[in-house]
Design a protein around this motif. Structure first.
Motif, PDB file in Angstrom:
ATOM      1  N   SER A  99      -1.286  -5.850  -8.384  1.00 59.05           N
ATOM      2  CA  SER A  99      -1.589  -7.161  -7.800  1.00 59.05           C
ATOM      3  C   SER A  99      -2.718  -7.011  -6.792  1.00 59.05           C
ATOM      4  CB  SER A  99      -0.361  -7.715  -7.093  1.00 59.05           C
ATOM      5  OG  SER A  99      -0.084  -6.920  -5.951  1.00 59.05           O
ATOM      6  N   ALA A 100      -3.407  -8.103  -6.531  1.00 59.38           N
ATOM      7  CA  ALA A 100      -4.463  -8.084  -5.521  1.00 59.38           C
ATOM      8  C   ALA A 100      -3.892  -7.657  -4.180  1.00 59.38           C
ATOM      9  CB  ALA A 100      -5.121  -9.465  -5.427  1.00 59.38           C
ATOM     10  N   GLU A 101      -2.665  -8.073  -3.906  1.00 59.48           N
ATOM     11  CA  GLU A 101      -2.059  -7.742  -2.608  1.00 59.48           C
ATOM     12  C   GLU A 101      -1.930  -6.225  -2.428  1.00 59.48           C
ATOM     13  OE1 GLU A 101      -1.451  -8.369   0.937  1.00 59.48           O
ATOM     14  OE2 GLU A 101      -1.897 -10.098  -0.349  1.00 59.48           O
ATOM     15  N   GLU A 102      -1.589  -5.518  -3.491  1.00 56.82           N
ATOM     16  CA  GLU A 102      -1.469  -4.054  -3.388  1.00 56.82           C
ATOM     17  C   GLU A 102      -2.814  -3.408  -3.068  1.00 56.82           C
ATOM     18  OE1 GLU A 102       1.656  -2.351  -6.508  1.00 56.82           O
ATOM     19  OE2 GLU A 102       0.544  -4.028  -7.363  1.00 56.82           O
ATOM     20  N   ILE A 103      -3.866  -3.983  -3.613  1.00 55.52           N
ATOM     21  CA  ILE A 103      -5.202  -3.440  -3.329  1.00 55.52           C
ATOM     22  C   ILE A 103      -5.588  -3.716  -1.881  1.00 55.52           C
ATOM     23  CG2 ILE A 103      -7.643  -3.560  -3.992  1.00 55.52           C
ATOM     24  CD1 ILE A 103      -6.680  -4.442  -6.811  1.00 55.52           C
ATOM     25  N   LYS A 104      -5.201  -4.897  -1.405  1.00 53.15           N
ATOM     26  CA  LYS A 104      -5.566  -5.267  -0.026  1.00 53.15           C
ATOM     27  C   LYS A 104      -4.936  -4.341   1.009  1.00 53.15           C
ATOM     28  CE  LYS A 104      -6.130 -10.121  -1.181  1.00 53.15           C
ATOM     29  NZ  LYS A 104      -5.561 -11.477  -1.030  1.00 53.15           N
ATOM     30  N   VAL A 105      -3.790  -3.782   0.700  1.00 49.81           N
ATOM     31  CA  VAL A 105      -3.155  -2.844   1.627  1.00 49.81           C
ATOM     32  C   VAL A 105      -4.112  -1.690   1.919  1.00 49.81           C
ATOM     33  CG1 VAL A 105      -1.278  -1.162   1.878  1.00 49.81           C
ATOM     34  CG2 VAL A 105      -0.813  -3.439   0.926  1.00 49.81           C
ATOM     35  N   GLU A 106      -4.746  -1.173   0.872  1.00 50.19           N
ATOM     36  CA  GLU A 106      -5.704  -0.082   1.066  1.00 50.19           C
ATOM     37  C   GLU A 106      -6.985  -0.579   1.743  1.00 50.19           C
ATOM     38  OE1 GLU A 106      -5.694   3.276   0.568  1.00 50.19           O
ATOM     39  OE2 GLU A 106      -3.586   3.245  -0.012  1.00 50.19           O
TER      40      GLU A 106
END
Lengths: 357, 357, 357, 357
Positions: free
Chosen positions: B37-44
């Motif tokens: 998900s985009a959210e998982e990428i945003k964590v990084e």
């Protein structure tokens, strides 16, 4: 892209094992029309050869390179240039006892587990014998760079163990088996190496290199930066463990006001950048350093295991260099030449094509 | 192969400039079926973002990444995954006065001479803004490595200026703006950075990194060795000047009897090799270090020239990091993840294909 | 090399699905300094667009292309040029009933079995929507070829079903929805297509193409021959089943005394070679033909199976072209332009680099 | 990527000229552990060899191939496999009179203008002698495909001049010099070829090929589609002018209701697709056809010019095939094998790597 190929517009592919019948390489994309002879290549090969002093492995190879394609009536044709060298002094009996042995710090362990099969004779494909072909190909690249762009590439030993060496007199580098211009240190080096050999141990080395006359504008952001590809080239050499461009790791403790290379009167006032800004050459000398680990082929017993997972003790008896780093000097030059030449071709592809061909 | 692409079977291509409307990347060859998900990428992405403490550039980007292709109903499809981020806090007026200026130590000089044209807004393509996409792509690679092979990758600050930092407590690395687990040194670091900012100067940094759980057998001799490709990956990061694998430059003064990693009871007794022998992983942690130079964007005047060759004095006024190396930490992790994942795919191509598909 | 990339020194990478939010591409290695605007690209996109006559799919896309990187102040910078187009007329509900269906002759079957997952909306990645980006990228290549080398590329419909068409008046090709210069045949074509649409069936097409002014000497033996790479380019277009260079399959029954193109007074007397000898251009027009199969999206029921292996009958209801080959005309031109431009860059890399850069 | 290399994960690089001392190739990425001997390769080489009947060139080469690397104790090691063949029957005197001559329809003209230098002996690099190495490498790929996936590849002559041939009995293809299973036509073929040879003329040929047992799911959209790479492979063979997949150019006049291959009871009802849908295999036989032009080496005088632009008349006297297409049969098989094997490796890289290695 083959894993045994290197480069983009100038592509170098090597093959062959330490104790196979023949080693060779193919150089593709080389511009047509350059004069080249086997004899010119041999000049470089002799710089790398073992068996020339007591400080290197006693394996004696004639390195009688043959040009079997890509050259017609003495000139490159634009077609793949294949070079072959027969192995003549490969004593396979020296290695038969290590067929099932993982020598500590050697390719044995990783090769076996990767492929499930291993040509154990003299290290097979992992042997530094492969680098012979890099030097051969580099000889063509060096000649082309010199003739067409006036580029000069030179490498030298800058440290061995704890002995630091200055650049010294570059013209003397080829006059001694240590590739050093700091000739005052020669007696210290000889003594150090003799002691090392007696002890059955080995040591690491640092090689510095410089390319002068490199055209401004070479290097391809952001994954084909010149420094990035030089790093790959250097780290692909056997036993390499580190690469620096310009100030390298010294940059860590430098202030920006010191590191940045100011320009006064059209002249850079320093070269911490190592001739490369943002991956592209500035016209200053391109400088780099490479760290080589000590070879793990020692007469001092080492603990390891065999392919069956049983504990063993290993003592290396074959012919080996107590310091593999020294002989890496011409290899560093060769790889540097191949990278820079490839980048000239690439740069011209993108920037000089808006003309009638 | 594009110069803005990276990798062989897993290929990452980035595009976009610091002050363009959009930056993005394309990840090709990614295995199908992974949830992302985009959210998982945003964590990084948030780990890399500027503007989160007074010690980094005050540019504030939302980094609101969008997945526009290659993912269907939350899962990768095997087709190219494109990620886009709109630039929202790009203040081009800050840079208008440098349109004709070569800032010392910057890409300005080399880009101009290479291409004859330069997007001077915020460094254009040479800006560290590009590395946002490396971190985004790295987020997918990290997740895949963790889920499929249990690989964990972690980087941390090990030196800034003359301050040495231990690895410390890895679980604390993300709890402070310095990416250090050596939290006892935090007050010293804060004070150092405050002083640096006041002086208008900058400093270099050293980042160490480690990948645990990397499968045995990755890496492709002799020009696709894992260490060689890690070196390229690290040296392609903005401001990088050096790379070490395992013992790195310390190998130079080591004896072979010390450097070689002996095996006792099936266990390596040390890891000077950095988990890589002859370019292939041994199953030990893969370890490396990267040197980052101090940024050349300083408030202290520097001497240079403009595009007309006239002498000038340059003072940088835009928003900049006094130590770009700190924020390189997640970028180093991302590049390490992309390299290792690519090598798993390559290794399987060659060694695991003798089966009914 | 990414599987969604194309070319060597000029590298084109596309991404996006038929019904995703955005499709796009990245063009890398493009020479700096060429003026280009989104409007110029749209001119080519409109030639390929659907929904412009009753003879093509009624999907209406604005194809409002945006240049988001690689162009600064209207000129290419030498950095990756990214183009984006938002999908605006993607009606996913039309396709929901085919989520578990393998339409006969479609990508459904092979995609599902390859990846184990399938974006079924409008064909996902296998949709001809992807070719929009080829045409967009081709617009840049065509402009560059024209401006720098005077190259003109033109394609036209030469056969549809059993109707043979002459080349006719090339200047009229863009004046009708059939891309034919043989305008006398227009009434026959209209009637044929109307009948086809009523019957719910589809038909194949043959497109001929010609590039005039191609410099002598392009093409790279032996695996980068110009004709070989044109063949790859053409066969990569959706629905393509055959490629011919010059005389093509007619060569099979020709005698050598007929086929060979004799030279008299410095002029070739024929062009059976299609402008390419031994993979290298001769300076004559480069000519080729491409066969496109009839689309399998029919209103006539077809027997197939679903993802569970159960027998089904398929009737396509979505918006489709009764002859996909017609609209392939600008795609053939675009691919031809990308191949030829890439080869100019490659040729210059090898042959024109022996100069001061 | 070298222009003399082919493939992605399985990479084949050839070198050598018609009248050089040695021709050779390097095969990289080959899986470890397969048994292979020089003798097994020679079986395929003899199928391609000239001088075996009066219908082919009378050049007699022993094709005594040597495996010089990448094989240890009879098994592939995973390292580059180099194969060498010495040229023994190269009569350079036959060609000395053409040093400054451009034979019509030959590489002479394009090579000279591209490179400014030309190895005119026997066609140099443009000679079909190069294809020997394709067949040698193909022998390894064919063996691997058979052993690991049960794939069988077979090609045959389907047309020569105006003589159409059926597939006939595949088991008889290797029993005659025409690679035909339509043995009833042998007397007609013999008579036709004898007449042709007497007239000093040549003729084209069409080769059909089929791969049975190809796994479902091979091929990489959208620029690495299996059919696209087969097209490149076939068009890279000397004298090739056209390629078809499945129904090929017949698709142009087909209706969609005819072309689409329906599935009933889990069985495809036809194979117009040639086993490939949207660039990916369906599990049906992969079928293709290749058009070969008539050789331009004729005893009938042809008008041309020399390197000085002066008009000349050319009569070829050397040893040549009146129909080069016939002997292309094993070359088509070899290239097909190399492409399919490469695609199995690629497919496994992406889809089978989520496992402990």
């Amino acid at each position: 892209m083959s894993h045994n190929s290197f480069g983009k517009n100038l592509v170098f592919t090597s093959f062959g094992e330490s104790h196979g019948s023949t080693i060779g390489c193919v150089i593709d994309g080389f511009p047509p029309g350059m004069h080249i002879s086997a004899e010119e290549i041999k000049v470089e090969l002799r710089r790398r050869a073992t068996g020339q002093s007591r400080h290197t492995s006693q394996r004696k190879e004639k390195d009688d390179v043959q040009i079997v394609s890509g050259v017609f009536e003495g000139k490159t044709t634009g077609h793949p240039i294949a070079l072959l060298i027969e192995n003549t002094d490969a004593r396979s009996k020296d290695y038969s006892d290590i067929a099932t042995t993982f020598r500590p710090g050697h390719a044995d362990y990783s090769y076996w587990h990767k492929y499930g099969i291993r040509d154990y004779r003299g290290g097979g494909r992992s042997s530094a014998r492969e680098t012979t072909m890099r030097v051969a190909a580099g000889a063509l690249a060096k000649k082309w760079l010199k003739e067409n762009h006036g580029v000069e590439i030179k490498a030298w030993l800058s440290q061995i163990g704890d002995i630091q060496l200055t650049k010294g007199d570059v013209s003397l580098i080829d006059s001694n088996p240590f590739f050093t211009g700091d000739v005052a240190k020669l007696p210290e080096l000889e003594a150090f190496m003799d002691g090392l050999r007696k002890s059955g141990d080995s040591v690491g080395a640092r090689i510095d290199a410089e390319a002068i006359g490199v055209p401004l504008g070479l290097g391809e952001p952001v994954y084909g930066k010149l420094d990035a590809e030089l790093a790959l080239a250097m780290m692909s050499i056997n036993a390499s463990k580190g690469v620096e461009i310009g100030a390298g790791f010294d940059s860590v403790s430098q202030k920006g006001s010191v590191h940045r290379d100011e320009i006064v009167g059209g002249e850079f006032q320093s070269n911490h950048a190592g001739g490369i800004l943002a991956g592209i050459t500035t016209g200053q000398p391109v400088t780099l350093s490479v760290a080589f680990k000590p070879t793990s082929s020692l007469r001092i017993p080492g603990r390891s295991e065999n392919i069956h997972g049983e504990p063993i003790e290993v003592v290396t008896k074959g012919r080996h260099d107590p310091c593999v780093g020294i002989r890496a000097t011409p290899i560093v030059e060769a790889m540097m030449a191949l990278v820079i030449m490839d980048h000239i071709l690439r740069h011209h592809a993108q920037t000089q094509s808006g003309k009638q061909s």
